[in-house]
Design an enzyme around this catalytic site. Structure first.
Site, PDB file in Angstrom:
ATOM      1  N   LYS A  88      -4.072   5.886   8.975  1.00 44.59           N
ATOM      2  CA  LYS A  88      -4.838   6.370   7.829  1.00 44.59           C
ATOM      3  C   LYS A  88      -5.515   7.681   8.198  1.00 44.59           C
ATOM      4  O   LYS A  88      -6.352   7.736   9.092  1.00 44.59           O
ATOM      5  CB  LYS A  88      -5.902   5.343   7.409  1.00 44.59           C
ATOM      6  CG  LYS A  88      -5.356   4.121   6.716  1.00 44.59           C
ATOM      7  CD  LYS A  88      -6.484   3.228   6.205  1.00 44.59           C
ATOM      8  CE  LYS A  88      -7.272   3.894   5.100  1.00 44.59           C
ATOM      9  NZ  LYS A  88      -8.326   3.026   4.549  1.00 44.59           N
ATOM     10  N   ARG A 122       0.857  -1.185   0.000  1.00 43.84           N
ATOM     11  CA  ARG A 122       0.000   0.000   0.000  1.00 43.84           C
ATOM     12  C   ARG A 122       0.895   1.237   0.000  1.00 43.84           C
ATOM     13  O   ARG A 122       1.371   1.681   1.037  1.00 43.84           O
ATOM     14  CB  ARG A 122      -0.910   0.007   1.225  1.00 43.84           C
ATOM     15  CG  ARG A 122      -1.882   1.191   1.282  1.00 43.84           C
ATOM     16  CD  ARG A 122      -2.750   1.114   2.536  1.00 43.84           C
ATOM     17  NE  ARG A 122      -3.736   2.191   2.569  1.00 43.84           N
ATOM     18  CZ  ARG A 122      -3.499   3.416   3.043  1.00 43.84           C
ATOM     19  NH1 ARG A 122      -2.301   3.705   3.547  1.00 43.84           N
ATOM     20  NH2 ARG A 122      -4.446   4.332   3.039  1.00 43.84           N
ATOM     21  N   SER A 144     -12.730  -3.852   1.678  1.00 43.71           N
ATOM     22  CA  SER A 144     -12.989  -3.236   2.980  1.00 43.71           C
ATOM     23  C   SER A 144     -14.494  -3.026   3.139  1.00 43.71           C
ATOM     24  O   SER A 144     -15.131  -2.448   2.260  1.00 43.71           O
ATOM     25  CB  SER A 144     -12.279  -1.886   3.089  1.00 43.71           C
ATOM     26  OG  SER A 144     -10.875  -2.032   3.002  1.00 43.71           O
TER      27      SER A 144
END
Length: 224
Positions: free
Chosen positions: A146, A46, A117
């Site tokens: 995040k 990511r 998700s």
């Protein structure tokens, strides 16, 4: 890597590490090697956030990390970037609710692993119908990793999904560390997914090893 059975995927998801260069204070490659040595069984690349690599540099890092995963027999998943995943022939992709439509992604990647998700029953049902192989559920606990994280869900969302009959492999994500990892498994998750608890640890290998112990103690199976 051949297509995994659901049970093989469920087992591999026990200790799921997510990471890109912005999440590390040292070499991403070294962090991943140490994490796998400590027991990480699934990896998602990511590359997002301040200072994230782009273009050829992003591709080169992804390729390097994919090689490390292959050496360690750990599935290599790409977050969101479907074109990169296909170019590398990655084992799969993981997408969020604000990314490309799930059905369209499934059509593009064929039988590769597709993680989605989800935050509620409606999203979970839609993801299953569109071909998701596993859920990432959260954030379970408060997280600073995040910046655009959704509201904290707590363990309750995992229990709700299980009580509603969702048997799909599922990992909890968000604010998970060694002290609370066991509670995520007890709530019904097959595994735990983490970023900073591993990537920023002083001793990455030991941090992964301790997390692996916590999951194993609650019924998980450590992959050697």
């Amino acid at each position: 890597m051949k297509k995994m059975t659901e049970e093989a995927l469920r087992s591999a998801l026990k200790l799921y590490f997510i990471m890109g260069s912005p999440n590390c204070e040292k070499s991403s490659a070294e962090v991943l090697k140490e994490a796998i040595a400590g027991g990480v069984s699934f990896f998602q690349f990511r590359e997002k956030g301040n200072g994230a690599l782009k273009g050829d540099q992003k591709y080169a890092l992804a390729e390097e990390l994919q090689y490390i995963c292959k050496q360690g027999h750990v599935p290599f998943i790409v977050n969101d970037d479907i074109d990169l995943a296909l170019a590398l022939n990655a084992d799969g992709v993981h997408i969020g609710q604000d990314d490309e439509e799930i059905k369209a992604v499934r059509e593009k990647i064929g039988d590769k692993i597709l993680g989605v998700s989800v935050h509620n029953i409606v999203e979970a049902k839609a993801a299953v119908e569109a071909g998701a192989d596993y859920f990432g559920v959260g954030p379970i606990f408060p997280t600073k990793t995040k910046e655009d994280a959704n509201p904290v869900q707590g363990l309750n969302i995992i229990e709700i999904l299980r009580s509603e009959g969702f048997t799909i492999p599922l990992v909890g994500i968000g604010g998970i560390h060694a002290e609370n990892a066991g509670s995520v498994i007890e709530a019904g998750a097959d595994g735990i997914s983490l970023i900073s608890a591993i990537s920023l640890a002083d001793d990455v290998q030991e941090a992964a090893r301790e997390l692996s112990r916590k999951v194993t103690a609650k019924g998980g199976v450590r992959l050697e």
